[in-house]
Design a protein around this motif. Sequence first.
Motif, PDB file in Angstrom:
ATOM      1  N   SER A 252       0.838  -1.294  -0.169  1.00 40.77           N
ATOM      2  CA  SER A 252       0.097  -0.277   0.086  1.00 40.77           C
ATOM      3  C   SER A 252       1.081   1.256  -0.085  1.00 40.77           C
ATOM      4  O   SER A 252       1.951   1.284   0.437  1.00 40.77           O
ATOM      5  CB  SER A 252      -0.927  -0.132   1.223  1.00 40.77           C
ATOM      6  OG  SER A 252      -0.351   0.207   2.490  1.00 40.77           O
ATOM      7  N   ASP A 253       0.381   2.227  -0.579  1.00 34.00           N
ATOM      8  CA  ASP A 253       1.125   3.558  -0.899  1.00 34.00           C
ATOM      9  C   ASP A 253       0.283   4.814  -0.682  1.00 34.00           C
ATOM     10  O   ASP A 253       0.009   5.702  -1.475  1.00 34.00           O
ATOM     11  CB  ASP A 253       1.978   3.501  -2.045  1.00 34.00           C
ATOM     12  CG  ASP A 253       1.076   3.380  -3.187  1.00 34.00           C
ATOM     13  OD1 ASP A 253      -0.324   3.014  -2.938  1.00 34.00           O
ATOM     14  OD2 ASP A 253       1.591   3.264  -4.235  1.00 34.00           O
ATOM     15  N   LYS A 274      11.056  -2.565  -0.692  1.00 36.07           N
ATOM     16  CA  LYS A 274      12.315  -3.352   0.116  1.00 36.07           C
ATOM     17  C   LYS A 274      11.778  -3.174   1.653  1.00 36.07           C
ATOM     18  O   LYS A 274      11.841  -4.408   2.195  1.00 36.07           O
ATOM     19  CB  LYS A 274      13.551  -2.690   0.085  1.00 36.07           C
ATOM     20  CG  LYS A 274      14.405  -3.432   0.640  1.00 36.07           C
ATOM     21  CD  LYS A 274      15.811  -2.766   0.702  1.00 36.07           C
ATOM     22  CE  LYS A 274      16.774  -3.253   1.566  1.00 36.07           C
ATOM     23  NZ  LYS A 274      18.104  -2.621   1.714  1.00 36.07           N
ATOM     24  N   GLN A 275      11.209  -2.117   2.162  1.00 34.89           N
ATOM     25  CA  GLN A 275      10.933  -2.007   3.499  1.00 34.89           C
ATOM     26  C   GLN A 275       9.814  -2.968   3.846  1.00 34.89           C
ATOM     27  O   GLN A 275       9.553  -3.453   4.820  1.00 34.89           O
ATOM     28  CB  GLN A 275      10.413  -0.520   3.813  1.00 34.89           C
ATOM     29  CG  GLN A 275      10.559  -0.219   5.321  1.00 34.89           C
ATOM     30  CD  GLN A 275      11.787  -0.835   6.215  1.00 34.89           C
ATOM     31  OE1 GLN A 275      12.930  -0.100   5.853  1.00 34.89           O
ATOM     32  NE2 GLN A 275      11.361  -1.473   7.181  1.00 34.89           N
ATOM     33  N   THR A 276       8.743  -3.098   2.801  1.00 35.85           N
ATOM     34  CA  THR A 276       7.654  -3.981   3.264  1.00 35.85           C
ATOM     35  C   THR A 276       8.314  -5.522   3.305  1.00 35.85           C
ATOM     36  O   THR A 276       7.565  -6.016   4.315  1.00 35.85           O
ATOM     37  CB  THR A 276       6.867  -3.834   1.762  1.00 35.85           C
ATOM     38  OG1 THR A 276       6.364  -2.416   1.513  1.00 35.85           O
ATOM     39  CG2 THR A 276       5.524  -4.558   2.050  1.00 35.85           C
ATOM     40  N   VAL A 277       9.132  -5.778   2.530  1.00 35.46           N
ATOM     41  CA  VAL A 277       9.901  -7.208   2.894  1.00 35.46           C
ATOM     42  C   VAL A 277      10.466  -7.292   4.198  1.00 35.46           C
ATOM     43  O   VAL A 277      10.461  -8.054   5.051  1.00 35.46           O
ATOM     44  CB  VAL A 277      10.910  -7.399   1.685  1.00 35.46           C
ATOM     45  CG1 VAL A 277      11.401  -8.679   1.823  1.00 35.46           C
ATOM     46  CG2 VAL A 277      10.035  -7.748   0.437  1.00 35.46           C
ATOM     47  N   ALA A 278      11.420  -6.159   4.381  1.00 33.93           N
ATOM     48  CA  ALA A 278      12.310  -6.165   5.520  1.00 33.93           C
ATOM     49  C   ALA A 278      11.565  -6.340   6.829  1.00 33.93           C
ATOM     50  O   ALA A 278      11.826  -6.993   7.816  1.00 33.93           O
ATOM     51  CB  ALA A 278      13.211  -4.882   5.618  1.00 33.93           C
ATOM     52  N   ASP A 279      10.110  -5.582   6.956  1.00 30.99           N
ATOM     53  CA  ASP A 279       9.515  -5.559   8.214  1.00 30.99           C
ATOM     54  C   ASP A 279       8.933  -6.929   8.312  1.00 30.99           C
ATOM     55  O   ASP A 279       8.643  -7.213   9.711  1.00 30.99           O
ATOM     56  CB  ASP A 279       8.089  -4.780   7.913  1.00 30.99           C
ATOM     57  CG  ASP A 279       8.200  -3.340   7.861  1.00 30.99           C
ATOM     58  OD1 ASP A 279       9.565  -2.885   8.264  1.00 30.99           O
ATOM     59  OD2 ASP A 279       7.748  -2.585   7.251  1.00 30.99           O
ATOM     60  N   TYR A 280       9.073  -7.981   7.704  1.00 25.67           N
ATOM     61  CA  TYR A 280       8.384  -9.338   8.119  1.00 25.67           C
ATOM     62  C   TYR A 280       9.773 -10.258   8.105  1.00 25.67           C
ATOM     63  O   TYR A 280       9.693 -11.152   8.902  1.00 25.67           O
ATOM     64  CB  TYR A 280       7.984 -10.061   6.692  1.00 25.67           C
ATOM     65  CG  TYR A 280       6.728  -9.507   6.367  1.00 25.67           C
ATOM     66  CD1 TYR A 280       5.727 -10.091   7.385  1.00 25.67           C
ATOM     67  CD2 TYR A 280       6.289  -8.807   5.461  1.00 25.67           C
ATOM     68  CE1 TYR A 280       4.054  -9.724   7.092  1.00 25.67           C
ATOM     69  CE2 TYR A 280       5.010  -8.346   5.051  1.00 25.67           C
ATOM     70  CZ  TYR A 280       4.030  -8.746   5.811  1.00 25.67           C
ATOM     71  OH  TYR A 280       2.751  -8.406   5.756  1.00 25.67           O
ATOM     72  N   LEU A 281      11.182  -9.678   7.987  1.00 31.13           N
ATOM     73  CA  LEU A 281      12.067 -10.862   8.201  1.00 31.13           C
ATOM     74  C   LEU A 281      12.623 -11.258   9.555  1.00 31.13           C
ATOM     75  O   LEU A 281      13.509 -12.092   9.845  1.00 31.13           O
ATOM     76  CB  LEU A 281      13.506  -9.966   7.248  1.00 31.13           C
ATOM     77  CG  LEU A 281      13.273 -10.140   5.813  1.00 31.13           C
ATOM     78  CD1 LEU A 281      14.640  -9.665   4.991  1.00 31.13           C
ATOM     79  CD2 LEU A 281      13.037 -11.482   5.311  1.00 31.13           C
TER      80      LEU A 281
END
Length: 401
Positions: A252-253, A274-281
């Motif tokens: 979402s943006d 990238k931040q969307t992915v990183a938040d899950y890691l």
Amino acid sequence: MQFGYFFSISVIIQQMKLTSPLGDLPAHEFLAQYWQKKPLLIRQAFKDFTSPISAEELAGLACDEMLESRIIIEKDGRHPWELRTGPFAAQDFTRLPDTHWTLLIQDIEKHLPELTCIIDAFHFIPDWRLDDLMISYAPEYGSVGPHVDAYDVFLLQAQGKRQWKINTHIDADAPMLDITALNILQDFEVEQEWILEPGDILYLPPGVAHYGISLGDCITCSIGFRAPTHVELVQSYLQTVIEQIQADKHFSDPDLCTQQFPHEITLQSVAQLKQTVADYLSLDPQSLYNWAGTLLSEGKEGFQAESVSDQPTMSGFIRRWQASQVLYRNTALKFLYITADDTLHFYIDGQHIDVAARLSDYAEWLCSSLEISWDKMNRYPDREALLSVMHGFYCRGFYYF
Ligand code: SIN
Ligand code: CO
């Protein structure tokens, strides 16, 4: 060695109590100086060592389809370095040349629990790093050729003599012979060599080229260690991450700004993706333990637990135990655990079972005992709680009567 006269695969394994193979060298010094760093020759690591298994017994096991066996014939086979895979028939052994061949049996301790006593002597390395015990038999000049393994290995001379030649400076892309699936090095320059006798051990870290040649009838035990590849680690970690993501959740943006060129992916958008992915890691501790525990305890192919088809009730389980007296651990499975956050997490065969932390004192005992007698179980103060754990483990196929 005459192989023509074995008829059955009845195996009389000699079980022994072995002390640490490191002798006077403290385990922490071995780890600091040699583990994954450089070879170590340990003369008489096991004093008065006698092979727990004979050549005839190994040949018998190689005829069993449950075991993974190979014969490598350097000379006088169908072609140089011929590889034959088992199961074999008794006659196969009578037709072998007199010299220059090797029989190897992989994962042998998973079929013959008595042999875990050899592996137990290497418990200064955590059990999750352990791969298998391989045992080879070779007549004179038997060899699998000069090669490099990806794993750490302790080469224990069990019977007869073997000459080991090594080279610690082999390039990862060194050329191989192209006649075989065996990854035999085309060129091998000897840097150091020794003759090993029964009880001697040669430790080799990954990447050290080695070439063992038997000097007469010879049995060698290889205690091999495994390490997941980075790809395996990341793949399984990401799988854990993915399982936690809500499937219908979309990028979402709401703060989208105008941009000059509509076909351009702005660097800001890339950073947001990238931040969307990183938040899950970053996994929460519980998920992290479960990821590590299930991954590291996963059984090798062909060695998975099969849950019991007629699952007994607790009282039925107790009756079976009383009748059989001894409950046996399935030694083909990895038994691991993590204690954290007031919970004892067992990881067995890639499965995850939580148990009250007050049973933590029993964790190591449970993971290392090959058999548990009913009388012993009955004497434990935590008998009720332990029985409930064991009942669950039995139903999952981790133990058998
Ligand atoms: C052998 O037992 O002959 C081979 C063991 C090895 O090189 O890893
Ligand atoms: Co090797």
